[in-house]
Design a protein around this motif. Structure first.
Motif, PDB file in Angstrom:
ATOM      1  N   ARG A  82    -111.200  18.237   3.581  1.00 16.34           N
ATOM      2  CA  ARG A  82    -111.369  19.587   3.059  1.00 16.34           C
ATOM      3  C   ARG A  82    -112.103  20.430   4.111  1.00 16.34           C
ATOM      4  O   ARG A  82    -113.307  20.287   4.331  1.00 16.34           O
ATOM      5  CB  ARG A  82    -112.158  19.583   1.752  1.00 16.34           C
ATOM      6  CG  ARG A  82    -112.294  20.972   1.131  1.00 16.34           C
ATOM      7  CD  ARG A  82    -112.920  20.919  -0.252  1.00 16.34           C
ATOM      8  NE  ARG A  82    -113.130  22.258  -0.783  1.00 16.34           N
ATOM      9  CZ  ARG A  82    -113.618  22.514  -1.990  1.00 16.34           C
ATOM     10  NH1 ARG A  82    -113.954  21.507  -2.789  1.00 16.34           N
ATOM     11  NH2 ARG A  82    -113.783  23.758  -2.400  1.00 16.34           N
ATOM     12  N   CYS A  83    -111.356  21.281   4.778  1.00 17.09           N
ATOM     13  CA  CYS A  83    -111.919  22.152   5.810  1.00 17.09           C
ATOM     14  C   CYS A  83    -110.908  23.256   6.115  1.00 17.09           C
ATOM     15  O   CYS A  83    -109.760  23.204   5.685  1.00 17.09           O
ATOM     16  CB  CYS A  83    -112.248  21.368   7.078  1.00 17.09           C
ATOM     17  SG  CYS A  83    -110.829  20.561   7.849  1.00 17.09           S
ATOM     18  N   ARG A  84    -111.339  24.260   6.856  1.00 17.53           N
ATOM     19  CA  ARG A  84    -110.455  25.359   7.206  1.00 17.53           C
ATOM     20  C   ARG A  84    -109.699  25.037   8.492  1.00 17.53           C
ATOM     21  O   ARG A  84    -110.254  24.412   9.402  1.00 17.53           O
ATOM     22  CB  ARG A  84    -111.249  26.646   7.406  1.00 17.53           C
ATOM     23  CG  ARG A  84    -112.018  27.121   6.173  1.00 17.53           C
ATOM     24  CD  ARG A  84    -112.665  28.477   6.453  1.00 17.53           C
ATOM     25  NE  ARG A  84    -113.497  28.427   7.666  1.00 17.53           N
ATOM     26  CZ  ARG A  84    -113.958  29.503   8.294  1.00 17.53           C
ATOM     27  NH1 ARG A  84    -113.648  30.710   7.841  1.00 17.53           N
ATOM     28  NH2 ARG A  84    -114.712  29.380   9.376  1.00 17.53           N
ATOM     29  N   LEU A  85    -108.449  25.489   8.566  1.00 17.94           N
ATOM     30  CA  LEU A  85    -107.679  25.280   9.790  1.00 17.94           C
ATOM     31  C   LEU A  85    -108.340  26.009  10.954  1.00 17.94           C
ATOM     32  O   LEU A  85    -108.296  25.539  12.091  1.00 17.94           O
ATOM     33  CB  LEU A  85    -106.234  25.752   9.612  1.00 17.94           C
ATOM     34  CG  LEU A  85    -105.285  25.403  10.765  1.00 17.94           C
ATOM     35  CD1 LEU A  85    -105.119  23.895  10.889  1.00 17.94           C
ATOM     36  CD2 LEU A  85    -103.922  26.068  10.560  1.00 17.94           C
ATOM     37  N   LEU A  86    -108.971  27.146  10.675  1.00 16.95           N
ATOM     38  CA  LEU A  86    -109.663  27.890  11.720  1.00 16.95           C
ATOM     39  C   LEU A  86    -110.764  27.035  12.354  1.00 16.95           C
ATOM     40  O   LEU A  86    -110.946  27.050  13.583  1.00 16.95           O
ATOM     41  CB  LEU A  86    -110.258  29.179  11.159  1.00 16.95           C
ATOM     42  CG  LEU A  86    -111.091  30.022  12.136  1.00 16.95           C
ATOM     43  CD1 LEU A  86    -110.249  30.460  13.320  1.00 16.95           C
ATOM     44  CD2 LEU A  86    -111.688  31.230  11.406  1.00 16.95           C
ATOM     45  N   ASP A  87    -111.489  26.278  11.534  1.00 17.91           N
ATOM     46  CA  ASP A  87    -112.540  25.402  12.058  1.00 17.91           C
ATOM     47  C   ASP A  87    -111.941  24.318  12.954  1.00 17.91           C
ATOM     48  O   ASP A  87    -112.500  23.984  14.008  1.00 17.91           O
ATOM     49  CB  ASP A  87    -113.326  24.761  10.921  1.00 17.91           C
ATOM     50  CG  ASP A  87    -114.123  25.784  10.121  1.00 17.91           C
ATOM     51  OD1 ASP A  87    -114.482  26.832  10.702  1.00 17.91           O
ATOM     52  OD2 ASP A  87    -114.378  25.533   8.924  1.00 17.91           O
ATOM     53  N   ASP A 118    -116.185  16.941   5.944  1.00 19.68           N
ATOM     54  CA  ASP A 118    -115.456  17.294   4.730  1.00 19.68           C
ATOM     55  C   ASP A 118    -116.359  18.156   3.851  1.00 19.68           C
ATOM     56  O   ASP A 118    -117.445  17.729   3.444  1.00 19.68           O
ATOM     57  CB  ASP A 118    -115.039  16.027   3.986  1.00 19.68           C
ATOM     58  CG  ASP A 118    -114.077  16.304   2.848  1.00 19.68           C
ATOM     59  OD1 ASP A 118    -114.452  17.092   1.943  1.00 19.68           O
ATOM     60  OD2 ASP A 118    -112.980  15.740   2.843  1.00 19.68           O
ATOM     61  N   ALA A 119    -115.909  19.386   3.561  1.00 21.69           N
ATOM     62  CA  ALA A 119    -116.729  20.322   2.795  1.00 21.69           C
ATOM     63  C   ALA A 119    -116.931  19.871   1.355  1.00 21.69           C
ATOM     64  O   ALA A 119    -117.873  20.316   0.683  1.00 21.69           O
ATOM     65  CB  ALA A 119    -116.085  21.709   2.818  1.00 21.69           C
ATOM     66  N   GLY A 120    -116.077  18.997   0.853  1.00 17.29           N
ATOM     67  CA  GLY A 120    -116.209  18.534  -0.519  1.00 17.29           C
ATOM     68  C   GLY A 120    -117.113  17.334  -0.663  1.00 17.29           C
ATOM     69  O   GLY A 120    -117.986  17.288  -1.531  1.00 17.29           O
ATOM     70  N   THR A 121    -116.940  16.333   0.204  1.00 15.46           N
ATOM     71  CA  THR A 121    -117.686  15.077   0.088  1.00 15.46           C
ATOM     72  C   THR A 121    -118.885  15.003   1.026  1.00 15.46           C
ATOM     73  O   THR A 121    -119.769  14.163   0.829  1.00 15.46           O
ATOM     74  CB  THR A 121    -116.763  13.882   0.390  1.00 15.46           C
ATOM     75  OG1 THR A 121    -116.346  13.955   1.776  1.00 15.46           O
ATOM     76  CG2 THR A 121    -115.544  13.898  -0.518  1.00 15.46           C
ATOM     77  N   GLY A 122    -118.877  15.839   2.076  1.00 11.09           N
ATOM     78  CA  GLY A 122    -119.938  15.768   3.074  1.00 11.09           C
ATOM     79  C   GLY A 122    -119.728  14.649   4.077  1.00 11.09           C
ATOM     80  O   GLY A 122    -120.544  14.452   4.979  1.00 11.09           O
ATOM     81  N   ARG A 123    -118.639  13.922   3.936  1.00 10.28           N
ATOM     82  CA  ARG A 123    -118.355  12.810   4.843  1.00 10.28           C
ATOM     83  C   ARG A 123    -117.985  13.352   6.220  1.00 10.28           C
ATOM     84  O   ARG A 123    -117.264  14.341   6.348  1.00 10.28           O
ATOM     85  CB  ARG A 123    -117.208  11.968   4.294  1.00 10.28           C
ATOM     86  CG  ARG A 123    -116.795  10.788   5.181  1.00 10.28           C
ATOM     87  CD  ARG A 123    -115.618  10.047   4.601  1.00 10.28           C
ATOM     88  NE  ARG A 123    -115.940   9.442   3.315  1.00 10.28           N
ATOM     89  CZ  ARG A 123    -115.063   8.801   2.563  1.00 10.28           C
ATOM     90  NH1 ARG A 123    -113.801   8.705   2.954  1.00 10.28           N
ATOM     91  NH2 ARG A 123    -115.442   8.275   1.409  1.00 10.28           N
TER      92      ARG A 123
END
Length: 244
Positions: free
Chosen positions: A177-182, A140-145
């Motif tokens: 929180r991440c990109r669909l491309l990823d 998760d790009a926001g929490t780092g989880r």
């Protein structure tokens, strides 16, 4: 994979024993130890089925039985255990079309069981081996989880803004929180379709593709872009042919 557990439901006791013995030998030839629980009717199997999935890797069901038939039994099994592998074993070849509505993994004719079982067992071993290894990790790009997701259970992924929403049978929606491309890159080679720029769909959970939507086996629908209709149908058929 070196062991599986299966359930056989057949109301003819002699046929039930023959199926279990023959299948056990065929699995052994593939280096797989198979344990079978035998049930004389649908109600008996359902009463023994725990609420949580995982007890059985595959179900072998007769269709015509006293009481509940195999098609309704399959429907109830899949309602509680989405993604379960169900193989119909029936003398009534005309029922193959009726059985399609519950999406069995295979349909085997009793009159040709000896000739066809090796191919069916090979397909089961291949599918189970693949499904047991299908996990992806996402951060998760926001929490780092960090998240470890079971790809086999995922039915579809939807992106909304900066977040991807992961929908799986029998589980709460997971939002990362991440990109669909990823996500798409992580799922490369994992039998996912992209019917719309905001969605990824697990082909193993697709019931049908119509003109404007992809219908899934849990009753949900995903939009289908007009520009992706042909591509989505062709890709789905390619996966179907791989399973045959």
């Amino acid at each position: 994979m070196n062991a599986i557990r299966a359930a056989i439901c057949e109301d003819d006791a002699q046929v039930l024993d023959l199926l279990a013995q023959s299948l056990r030998r065929t699995f052994a030839q593939r280096g797989v130890e198979a344990a079978f629980d035998r049930f004389a009717g649908a109600e008996e199997l359902l009463a023994a089925l725990p609420p949580e999935p995982g007890r059985y890797d595959v179900f072998f069901l007769d269709i015509e039985m006293g009481g509940m038939d195999g098609i309704e039994l399959c429907r109830q099994i899949k309602r509680a255990h989405a993604g379960a592998l169900v193989v119909f074993v029936s003398n009534k070849e005309e029922l193959v079309f009726q059985s399609i509505e519950v999406q069995p993994f295979r349909f085997v004719r009793k009159s040709h069981f000896v000739e066809e079982q090796a191919r069916v067992v090979e397909a089961i071993v291949r599918e189970l081996s693949r499904s047991r290894e299908r996990f992806i990790a996402l951060e998760d790009a926001g929490t780092g989880r960090s998240w470890r997701l079971d790809v086999n259970a995922l039915s579809y992924v939807e992106v909304r803004g900066r977040y991807c929403h992961f929908h799986a049978h029998g589980s709460e929606e997971i939002v990362i929180r991440c990109r669909l491309l990823d996500v798409e890159q992580r799922l490369e080679g994992q039998r996912f379709l992209k019917p719309h720029r905001s969605f990824l769909v697990n082909a193993d959970h697709v019931l049908c593709v119509d003109r404007s939507a992809v219908r899934l086996d849990d009753g949900s629908e995903v939009p289908l872009s007009r520009s992706r209709v042909t591509e989505t149908r062709q890709e789905l058929m390619r996966y179907v042919r791989e399973d045959q």
